[in-house]
Design an enzyme around this catalytic site. Structure first.
Site, PDB file in Angstrom:
ATOM      1  N   HIS A  21      45.785  52.993 -26.520  1.00 57.21           N
ATOM      2  CA  HIS A  21      44.795  52.503 -27.495  1.00 57.21           C
ATOM      3  C   HIS A  21      44.384  53.625 -28.446  1.00 57.21           C
ATOM      4  O   HIS A  21      43.442  54.370 -28.180  1.00 57.21           O
ATOM      5  CB  HIS A  21      43.579  51.934 -26.769  1.00 57.21           C
ATOM      6  CG  HIS A  21      42.690  51.095 -27.634  1.00 57.21           C
ATOM      7  ND1 HIS A  21      42.155  49.901 -27.229  1.00 57.21           N
ATOM      8  CD2 HIS A  21      42.246  51.272 -28.907  1.00 57.21           C
ATOM      9  CE1 HIS A  21      41.431  49.385 -28.198  1.00 57.21           C
ATOM     10  NE2 HIS A  21      41.458  50.213 -29.232  1.00 57.21           N
ATOM     11  N   HIS A  62      43.907  54.686 -32.752  1.00 55.93           N
ATOM     12  CA  HIS A  62      43.880  54.309 -34.168  1.00 55.93           C
ATOM     13  C   HIS A  62      44.429  55.465 -34.985  1.00 55.93           C
ATOM     14  O   HIS A  62      43.771  56.496 -35.115  1.00 55.93           O
ATOM     15  CB  HIS A  62      42.451  53.966 -34.606  1.00 55.93           C
ATOM     16  CG  HIS A  62      41.905  52.748 -33.911  1.00 55.93           C
ATOM     17  ND1 HIS A  62      42.140  51.470 -34.373  1.00 55.93           N
ATOM     18  CD2 HIS A  62      41.191  52.605 -32.769  1.00 55.93           C
ATOM     19  CE1 HIS A  62      41.562  50.591 -33.552  1.00 55.93           C
ATOM     20  NE2 HIS A  62      40.989  51.263 -32.571  1.00 55.93           N
ATOM     21  N   LEU A  63      45.639  55.296 -35.497  1.00 57.41           N
ATOM     22  CA  LEU A  63      46.257  56.361 -36.303  1.00 57.41           C
ATOM     23  C   LEU A  63      45.871  56.252 -37.778  1.00 57.41           C
ATOM     24  O   LEU A  63      46.132  57.163 -38.553  1.00 57.41           O
ATOM     25  CB  LEU A  63      47.779  56.343 -36.146  1.00 57.41           C
ATOM     26  CG  LEU A  63      48.300  56.851 -34.797  1.00 57.41           C
ATOM     27  CD1 LEU A  63      49.813  56.680 -34.711  1.00 57.41           C
ATOM     28  CD2 LEU A  63      47.911  58.308 -34.570  1.00 57.41           C
ATOM     29  N   ASP A 123      42.823  44.117 -32.503  1.00 53.05           N
ATOM     30  CA  ASP A 123      41.797  45.093 -32.154  1.00 53.05           C
ATOM     31  C   ASP A 123      40.983  45.517 -33.371  1.00 53.05           C
ATOM     32  O   ASP A 123      41.503  45.713 -34.455  1.00 53.05           O
ATOM     33  CB  ASP A 123      42.395  46.335 -31.497  1.00 53.05           C
ATOM     34  CG  ASP A 123      41.293  47.276 -31.037  1.00 53.05           C
ATOM     35  OD1 ASP A 123      40.424  46.822 -30.286  1.00 53.05           O
ATOM     36  OD2 ASP A 123      41.286  48.445 -31.464  1.00 53.05           O
ATOM     37  N   HIS A 174      39.258  48.256 -23.836  1.00 50.86           N
ATOM     38  CA  HIS A 174      38.005  49.003 -23.671  1.00 50.86           C
ATOM     39  C   HIS A 174      36.859  48.226 -22.995  1.00 50.86           C
ATOM     40  O   HIS A 174      35.830  47.945 -23.604  1.00 50.86           O
ATOM     41  CB  HIS A 174      37.509  49.575 -24.994  1.00 50.86           C
ATOM     42  CG  HIS A 174      37.647  48.671 -26.198  1.00 50.86           C
ATOM     43  ND1 HIS A 174      37.146  47.396 -26.239  1.00 50.86           N
ATOM     44  CD2 HIS A 174      38.221  48.879 -27.406  1.00 50.86           C
ATOM     45  CE1 HIS A 174      37.408  46.871 -27.425  1.00 50.86           C
ATOM     46  NE2 HIS A 174      38.065  47.743 -28.145  1.00 50.86           N
ATOM     47  N   ASN A 183      32.391  51.033 -30.647  1.00 50.05           N
ATOM     48  CA  ASN A 183      32.443  49.629 -30.297  1.00 50.05           C
ATOM     49  C   ASN A 183      33.552  49.392 -29.279  1.00 50.05           C
ATOM     50  O   ASN A 183      34.696  49.646 -29.575  1.00 50.05           O
ATOM     51  CB  ASN A 183      32.716  48.794 -31.559  1.00 50.05           C
ATOM     52  CG  ASN A 183      32.512  47.311 -31.302  1.00 50.05           C
ATOM     53  OD1 ASN A 183      31.941  46.933 -30.295  1.00 50.05           O
ATOM     54  ND2 ASN A 183      33.005  46.482 -32.203  1.00 50.05           N
ATOM     55  N   ASP A 209      40.812  54.981 -27.090  1.00 50.79           N
ATOM     56  CA  ASP A 209      40.279  54.301 -28.284  1.00 50.79           C
ATOM     57  C   ASP A 209      39.944  55.336 -29.357  1.00 50.79           C
ATOM     58  O   ASP A 209      38.908  55.242 -30.028  1.00 50.79           O
ATOM     59  CB  ASP A 209      39.059  53.426 -27.943  1.00 50.79           C
ATOM     60  CG  ASP A 209      38.698  52.468 -29.083  1.00 50.79           C
ATOM     61  OD1 ASP A 209      39.453  52.385 -30.071  1.00 50.79           O
ATOM     62  OD2 ASP A 209      37.643  51.809 -28.972  1.00 50.79           O
ATOM     63  N   HIS A 266      36.982  58.979 -38.068  1.00 47.12           N
ATOM     64  CA  HIS A 266      36.402  58.644 -39.370  1.00 47.12           C
ATOM     65  C   HIS A 266      36.087  59.942 -40.094  1.00 47.12           C
ATOM     66  O   HIS A 266      35.978  60.996 -39.471  1.00 47.12           O
ATOM     67  CB  HIS A 266      35.098  57.843 -39.193  1.00 47.12           C
ATOM     68  CG  HIS A 266      35.299  56.478 -38.614  1.00 47.12           C
ATOM     69  ND1 HIS A 266      35.920  55.465 -39.305  1.00 47.12           N
ATOM     70  CD2 HIS A 266      34.974  55.974 -37.400  1.00 47.12           C
ATOM     71  CE1 HIS A 266      35.955  54.375 -38.540  1.00 47.12           C
ATOM     72  NE2 HIS A 266      35.397  54.663 -37.373  1.00 47.12           N
TER      73      HIS A 266
HETATM   74 ZN   LIG Z   1      38.557  47.506 -30.109  1.00 46.86          ZN
END
Ligand SMILES: [Zn+2]
Length: 425
Positions: free
Chosen positions: A60, A62-63, A152, A232, A278, A305, A309
């Site tokens: 999990h 985020h790239l 997601d 998650h 989240n 996760d 940012h």
């Molecule tokens: Zn999520």
């Protein structure tokens, strides 16, 4: 030929044992007692008794690429992964464009090949642009290399859409991975319902917003027979539902993040958005349930996760900043320091939940230190203590609540297919 010499590895009994790992053509060729065979002409990398594990797997991540390259790219995200000891990561499709077409899936593989340094496995979206309405072309996405389907970032609100997705995924023998969140219960809220929200006069995100989807989806998974994976997990209620589903033989698996095992809403120091993610940090009771769920196998795997940012975005404050924290570079040291160094878990338990278990849940040829396996390897210094310093992250994201934490268990070298892709300078 490369020999990783004097590696402290876990044997089948879960005990540490000094060994030499012989690597050839990107694979582990043999594992022998340390010093038992002369290296001859092989190149030797002496790790001097440091702990050596199969490379970690994070299902999990985020790239952010394509579309949000100011937050992270495949180049920076995979470097962050390597520094955290991860050799295989699965990336989420909530990019721009959303990973919902065969072309976008193929472009992730192409970019990862040329610019990435660890293995990247893309998920495709369940619905077109993650809008929750129309299903993407699952067969074509599978053909292009998508490893599962997920929206997601948002929950699939419509039960019929989710049921159709599961039926189709089942036909194709693909998993559905769900971000569980009922929109009607969470709109515009930043933190969990509970102590912190009360103190600051905020409307909180209730536990049911997650568990309602978990319960609904378990029933749909039972009806369709699909492999359903819960993202998650953060609440006691969700864990209770998953535990019961597993007892009934429903094909459900689940993941949990380090921050939901280490922090509760009562730890949030103030209106600081580095503590906003989240699902949100929940109550101490939920934290205890997450730990118990992971320990008893209700929750199958650990994931980060990782959600980078920019500083400008996170500077908007608790209520307006986007959700998410980075996780790749702190996951293992956090878990090792909190749970293994304190004697609560064995080292082999933690390693299993980050290597063989995710490999088994998703059917990956990774996560094992054994002859014939790809030489995806992480070398870790279990002793040296070091503070978390976001300035040193290879991720573009600096958004972490763990700044200044003194931790042990830092990775020092990472190999992918037998090549050193990162080492501590
Ligand atoms: Zn999520």
């Amino acid at each position: 030929m490369l020999v990783i010499a004097n590696a402290n590895i876990l044997n089948e009994a879960g005990e540490l044992q000094l060994a030499d790992l012989w690597i050839e053509n990107g694979q582990i060729n043999k594992i022998v007692p340390a010093g038992s065979e002369p290296a001859g002409t092989a190149e030797v990398c002496d790790v001097q008794g440091k702990f050596v594990s199969a490379g970690f797997i994070d299902m999990h991540v985020h790239l952010r690429e394509p579309g949000f390259e100011h937050k992270e790219t495949i180049a920076t995200g995979t470097r962050s992964a390597a520094k955290g000891g991860f050799t295989t990561i699965a990336c989420m499709p909530n990019t721009r464009p959303v990973l919902g077409t065969p072309e976008t899936i193929r472009s992730i593989y192409d970019k990862a090949e040329t610019e990435g340094i660890v293995k990247v496995l893309p998920y495709a979206s369940i619905t077109v642009n993650e809008l929750g309405r129309e299903l993407t072309d699952f067969a074509a996405l599978k053909e292009a290399g998508a490893i599962g389907f997920t929206d997601d970032g948002v929950g699939v609100q419509n039960a019929q859409v989710m049921k159709d997705a599961m039926s189709l995924a089942k036909e194709l023998d693909m998993p559905v991975i769900a971000h569980c969140e009922d929109d009607s219960l969470v709109k515009g809220r930043a933190v969990t319902e509970g102590e912190f929200a009360r103190k600051h006069g905020l409307k909180g995100i209730p536990n049911e917003s997650e568990a309602i989807h978990v319960g609904r989806d378990i029933l749909l998974a039972e009806a369709t027979g699909v492999h359903y994976h819960v993202c998650h997990v953060s609440t006691e209620q969700s864990i209770r539902l998953i535990r019961q589903a597993k007892q009934l033989g429903i094909r459900v698996t689940a993941e949990v993040c380090p921050h939901h095992l280490l922090l509760s809403d009562e730890d949030i120091p103030g209106m600081d958005s580095n503590w906003k993610m989240n699902p949100p940090l929940r109550s101490p009771r939920d934290v205890a349930a997450c730990i118990e769920g992971l320990e008893d196998g209700t929750i199958d795997i650990l994931v980060t996760d990782h959600a980078p940012h920019s500083e400008e975005e996170k500077a908007k404050g608790m209520e307006l900043a986007p959700f998410g924290i980075v996780g790749l570079e702190t996951a293992f040291p956090l878990l090792y320091t909190r749970f293994v160094a304190t004697g609560k878990w064995t080292l082999s338990f933690l390693i299993r939940r980050m290597t063989t278990d995710p490999a088994n849940v998703f059917g990956l040829a990774a996560g094992r230190l054994e002859p014939g396996a790809p030489a995806d390897i992480t070398v870790i210094d279990l002793e040296a203590e070091q503070e978390v310093n976001p300035e040193e992250f290879l991720s573009k994201g600096r958004n972490t609540p763990f700044t200044g934490w003194k931790l042990k268990g830092w990775p020092v070298m990472t190999l992918v297919d037998g090549r050193i892709v990162w080492s501590k300078s």
